[in-house]
Design a protein around this motif. Sequence first.
Motif, PDB file in Angstrom:
ATOM      1  N   GLN A 145       0.820  -1.205   0.000  1.00 32.86           N
ATOM      2  CA  GLN A 145       0.000   0.000   0.000  1.00 32.86           C
ATOM      3  C   GLN A 145       0.858   1.261   0.000  1.00 32.86           C
ATOM      4  O   GLN A 145       0.502   2.258  -0.621  1.00 32.86           O
ATOM      5  N   ASP A 146       2.004   1.211   0.692  1.00 32.10           N
ATOM      6  CA  ASP A 146       2.932   2.355   0.659  1.00 32.10           C
ATOM      7  C   ASP A 146       3.320   2.648  -0.782  1.00 32.10           C
ATOM      8  O   ASP A 146       3.372   3.801  -1.210  1.00 32.10           O
ATOM      9  N   ALA A 147       3.587   1.576  -1.524  1.00 29.10           N
ATOM     10  CA  ALA A 147       4.058   1.735  -2.904  1.00 29.10           C
ATOM     11  C   ALA A 147       2.963   2.272  -3.829  1.00 29.10           C
ATOM     12  O   ALA A 147       3.249   2.814  -4.893  1.00 29.10           O
ATOM     13  N   LEU A 148       1.697   2.124  -3.416  1.00 27.22           N
ATOM     14  CA  LEU A 148       0.583   2.669  -4.203  1.00 27.22           C
ATOM     15  C   LEU A 148       0.197   4.063  -3.731  1.00 27.22           C
ATOM     16  O   LEU A 148      -0.581   4.757  -4.365  1.00 27.22           O
ATOM     17  N   GLY A 149       0.693   4.443  -2.560  1.00 30.00           N
ATOM     18  CA  GLY A 149       0.367   5.767  -2.020  1.00 30.00           C
ATOM     19  C   GLY A 149      -0.867   5.794  -1.130  1.00 30.00           C
ATOM     20  O   GLY A 149      -1.376   6.874  -0.802  1.00 30.00           O
ATOM     21  N   THR A 150      -1.353   4.625  -0.704  1.00 31.65           N
ATOM     22  CA  THR A 150      -2.566   4.585   0.135  1.00 31.65           C
ATOM     23  C   THR A 150      -2.263   5.212   1.502  1.00 31.65           C
ATOM     24  O   THR A 150      -1.384   4.722   2.224  1.00 31.65           O
ATOM     25  N   PRO A 151      -2.978   6.288   1.856  1.00 30.80           N
ATOM     26  CA  PRO A 151      -2.583   7.012   3.080  1.00 30.80           C
ATOM     27  C   PRO A 151      -2.894   6.281   4.386  1.00 30.80           C
ATOM     28  O   PRO A 151      -2.230   6.518   5.381  1.00 30.80           O
ATOM     29  N   PHE A 152      -3.920   5.400   4.383  1.00 31.02           N
ATOM     30  CA  PHE A 152      -4.297   4.743   5.644  1.00 31.02           C
ATOM     31  C   PHE A 152      -4.511   3.242   5.446  1.00 31.02           C
ATOM     32  O   PHE A 152      -5.117   2.835   4.459  1.00 31.02           O
ATOM     33  N   CYS A 153      -4.011   2.458   6.403  1.00 29.25           N
ATOM     34  CA  CYS A 153      -4.324   1.035   6.432  1.00 29.25           C
ATOM     35  C   CYS A 153      -5.019   0.738   7.762  1.00 29.25           C
ATOM     36  O   CYS A 153      -4.583   1.216   8.814  1.00 29.25           O
ATOM     37  N   ILE A 154      -6.083  -0.048   7.672  1.00 26.01           N
ATOM     38  CA  ILE A 154      -6.832  -0.418   8.873  1.00 26.01           C
ATOM     39  C   ILE A 154      -6.701  -1.926   9.052  1.00 26.01           C
ATOM     40  O   ILE A 154      -6.975  -2.675   8.111  1.00 26.01           O
ATOM     41  N   THR A 155      -6.274  -2.361  10.228  1.00 27.56           N
ATOM     42  CA  THR A 155      -6.158  -3.794  10.474  1.00 27.56           C
ATOM     43  C   THR A 155      -7.166  -4.245  11.529  1.00 27.56           C
ATOM     44  O   THR A 155      -7.288  -3.632  12.593  1.00 27.56           O
ATOM     45  N   VAL A 156      -7.891  -5.287  11.147  1.00 25.35           N
ATOM     46  CA  VAL A 156      -8.885  -5.875  12.051  1.00 25.35           C
ATOM     47  C   VAL A 156      -8.244  -7.112  12.688  1.00 25.35           C
ATOM     48  O   VAL A 156      -7.755  -7.987  11.968  1.00 25.35           O
ATOM     49  N   ASP A 157      -8.218  -7.168  14.023  1.00 21.57           N
ATOM     50  CA  ASP A 157      -7.613  -8.334  14.689  1.00 21.57           C
ATOM     51  C   ASP A 157      -8.593  -8.906  15.732  1.00 21.57           C
ATOM     52  O   ASP A 157      -9.756  -8.482  15.790  1.00 21.57           O
ATOM     53  N   HIS A 158      -8.094  -9.813  16.532  1.00 24.88           N
ATOM     54  CA  HIS A 158      -9.012 -10.471  17.467  1.00 24.88           C
ATOM     55  C   HIS A 158      -9.570  -9.509  18.507  1.00 24.88           C
ATOM     56  O   HIS A 158     -10.716  -9.638  18.931  1.00 24.88           O
ATOM     57  N   GLU A 159      -8.777  -8.525  18.851  1.00 30.45           N
ATOM     58  CA  GLU A 159      -9.262  -7.532  19.821  1.00 30.45           C
ATOM     59  C   GLU A 159     -10.471  -6.771  19.258  1.00 30.45           C
ATOM     60  O   GLU A 159     -11.360  -6.348  20.003  1.00 30.45           O
ATOM     61  N   SER A 160     -10.460  -6.620  17.916  1.00 32.87           N
ATOM     62  CA  SER A 160     -11.580  -5.902  17.283  1.00 32.87           C
ATOM     63  C   SER A 160     -12.918  -6.556  17.613  1.00 32.87           C
ATOM     64  O   SER A 160     -13.951  -5.894  17.758  1.00 32.87           O
ATOM     65  N   LEU A 161     -12.885  -7.924  17.709  1.00 30.25           N
ATOM     66  CA  LEU A 161     -14.126  -8.655  17.995  1.00 30.25           C
ATOM     67  C   LEU A 161     -14.612  -8.353  19.407  1.00 30.25           C
ATOM     68  O   LEU A 161     -15.805  -8.303  19.675  1.00 30.25           O
ATOM     69  N   GLU A 162     -13.626  -8.099  20.287  1.00 29.80           N
ATOM     70  CA  GLU A 162     -14.005  -7.878  21.691  1.00 29.80           C
ATOM     71  C   GLU A 162     -14.475  -6.457  21.957  1.00 29.80           C
ATOM     72  O   GLU A 162     -15.470  -6.233  22.623  1.00 29.80           O
ATOM     73  N   ASN A 163     -13.713  -5.483  21.435  1.00 30.21           N
ATOM     74  CA  ASN A 163     -14.049  -4.109  21.855  1.00 30.21           C
ATOM     75  C   ASN A 163     -14.292  -3.128  20.701  1.00 30.21           C
ATOM     76  O   ASN A 163     -14.254  -1.913  20.909  1.00 30.21           O
ATOM     77  N   GLN A 164     -14.523  -3.660  19.488  1.00 34.62           N
ATOM     78  CA  GLN A 164     -14.872  -2.775  18.355  1.00 34.62           C
ATOM     79  C   GLN A 164     -13.813  -1.708  18.069  1.00 34.62           C
ATOM     80  O   GLN A 164     -14.135  -0.547  17.801  1.00 34.62           O
ATOM     81  N   THR A 165     -12.552  -2.112  18.202  1.00 38.80           N
ATOM     82  CA  THR A 165     -11.480  -1.184  17.824  1.00 38.80           C
ATOM     83  C   THR A 165     -10.635  -1.831  16.722  1.00 38.80           C
ATOM     84  O   THR A 165     -10.691  -3.043  16.518  1.00 38.80           O
ATOM     85  N   VAL A 166      -9.874  -0.993  16.024  1.00 35.88           N
ATOM     86  CA  VAL A 166      -8.968  -1.489  14.971  1.00 35.88           C
ATOM     87  C   VAL A 166      -7.647  -0.722  15.080  1.00 35.88           C
ATOM     88  O   VAL A 166      -7.564   0.269  15.810  1.00 35.88           O
ATOM     89  N   THR A 167      -6.649  -1.181  14.317  1.00 32.36           N
ATOM     90  CA  THR A 167      -5.405  -0.411  14.254  1.00 32.36           C
ATOM     91  C   THR A 167      -5.424   0.399  12.968  1.00 32.36           C
ATOM     92  O   THR A 167      -5.718  -0.130  11.896  1.00 32.36           O
ATOM     93  N   ILE A 168      -5.104   1.682  13.100  1.00 35.06           N
ATOM     94  CA  ILE A 168      -4.937   2.492  11.880  1.00 35.06           C
ATOM     95  C   ILE A 168      -3.452   2.786  11.741  1.00 35.06           C
ATOM     96  O   ILE A 168      -2.776   3.122  12.715  1.00 35.06           O
ATOM     97  N   ARG A 169      -2.929   2.604  10.532  1.00 33.64           N
ATOM     98  CA  ARG A 169      -1.510   2.878  10.277  1.00 33.64           C
ATOM     99  C   ARG A 169      -1.415   3.988   9.243  1.00 33.64           C
ATOM    100  O   ARG A 169      -2.084   3.951   8.212  1.00 33.64           O
ATOM    101  N   TYR A 170      -0.569   4.987   9.570  1.00 30.45           N
ATOM    102  CA  TYR A 170      -0.408   6.135   8.690  1.00 30.45           C
ATOM    103  C   TYR A 170       0.772   5.902   7.752  1.00 30.45           C
ATOM    104  O   TYR A 170       1.855   5.542   8.210  1.00 30.45           O
ATOM    105  N   ARG A 171       0.537   6.126   6.467  1.00 29.45           N
ATOM    106  CA  ARG A 171       1.551   5.837   5.451  1.00 29.45           C
ATOM    107  C   ARG A 171       2.883   6.566   5.682  1.00 29.45           C
ATOM    108  O   ARG A 171       3.942   5.953   5.653  1.00 29.45           O
ATOM    109  N   ASP A 172       2.803   7.879   5.915  1.00 28.10           N
ATOM    110  CA  ASP A 172       4.045   8.662   5.924  1.00 28.10           C
ATOM    111  C   ASP A 172       4.872   8.443   7.178  1.00 28.10           C
ATOM    112  O   ASP A 172       6.092   8.363   7.117  1.00 28.10           O
TER     113      ASP A 172
END
Length: 489
Positions: A435-462
């Motif tokens: 995604q960095d190589a395409l220029g996508t500014p944000f990546c969101i990752t859904v993990d097991h914690e997401s199932l428990e508390n409705q949160t995700v990880t957001i990663r900033y490209r720059d």
Amino acid sequence: MSEEIFKKVVSHAKEYGFVFPSSEIYDGLGAVYDYGQNGVELKNNLRQYWWKAMVQMHENIVGIDAAIFMHPKTWKASGHIDGFSDPMIDNKDSKKRYRADQLLEDKITKYEKEGKTNKADELQAALDKVTLDNDLAGFKSLIEQYEIACPISGTRNWTDVRQFNLMFSTEMGAMAEDADKIYLRPETAQGIFVNFLNVQKTGRMKIPFGIAQTGKAFRNEIIARQFIMRMREFEQMEMQFFVRPGTQKQWYEYWKETRIKWHKKLGLGDNNYRFHNHVKMAHYADDAVDIEFNYPFGFKELEGIHSRTDFDLKNHQELSGKKMQYFDAELDENGKAYGNYIPYVVETSVGLDRLFLSVLCASYKEEEVGEGDKIDTRVVLSLPAILAPYKVAIFPLTKKDGLPEVARKIIDELKFDYNCFYEEKDAIGKRYRRQDALGTPFCITVDHESLENQTVTIRYRDTMVQERIPIAKIREILASEVNWSKLLA
Ligand code: ATP
């Protein structure tokens, strides 16, 4: 930026689906390119940036979309049949054809790179003179005097310099005897000129006003160079601004400033732009300047701003026999109505492909990341978020345990407003890098914690910073980072 980086940008463009050579399976077609799945998104976004800035942000500018084919008389009136040509020269050994002026310009660039400023200035002055006089023998003697050799054969065995018309022609009509020679438009501007009164009357436009258009243009360029910099089929974004005769200088200055500001807003570095005044005017202009961009191969024209006088409208009036005049009911300082006149025109004309190339070159970065023996290089396109092909990528950490379902649900909420990318294969680090190589500014990752508390990880490209955020907050972050006002305000 160096030539080496340029090579990397060109291969990156192909590897990541931005630009492919046309008809590649047949070894390509000279100076013709196709935009791939990511290139078309970036190109559309750049076109939109221009359209919004020119049409949406100006009450007195409207857009049109004229046909590529035009009546052949158009090109007589515009001067393209008689005057749209370049001086060309052939090397007798390699049989390669060159633009005589470009061979000399390359020599000037070479002198500049070697620090031979006096030589560069001397040749520039001589080139300006032969260009101004359209002195074909003069081009040849400069090529001889400066001992310019063919880059392919290495010899100085040249033909004379001749003029070469750049328009492509074809025939219209099904039967040979009906056939009438027509041209593929070499600029979009004429579609605006011939529609000037249609738009003015139906839109009740009052001078000063503008008509904007984006679309394909075709030029049989003698020599294809530098990837999508000089193409035979390319796209222009042009705006003709119709003004009262006598006010063209003031509008010309206005558009010069407005357009360079627009470029600088892209954030590619203010020092990467400069104005270059024309010594030789095109046949229609009384003033002309280029906005040049600092490409990896040097400063080259990105946009032209031309004070086109009343040349085009006057010639169309003459050749068509139709009045191309505007009735100005306003009063001058003496209380006298301006009455009927042919407006003067200030034009801004930027090549979409050259703009694309400037953005790609300046946003391409190779960065060292990691520590100790884990140092690695990442390639990132630091595009303004609103221009990126994908605004956000959503990754379930694994393919199971209900994570893909949560990720899909997030996409279903975002996809109406944002172009989203979904991927569930490979390690997360690898997915981030793609995604960095395409220029996508944000990546969101859904993990097991997401199932428990409705949160995700957001990663900033720059910054590559990762944060834990509630799913409910994703929209808010995207809305504040991905919006046109960042570029347009
Ligand atoms: P050049 O001197 O580089 O040939 P030009 O002065 O002929 O360009 P214009 O006629 O002013 O170009 O066209 C306006 C814009 O269209 C240019 O600033 C450029 O961005 C774009 N353009 C012109 N020719 C090409 C081409 N062959 N390929 C891609 N873009 C082009």
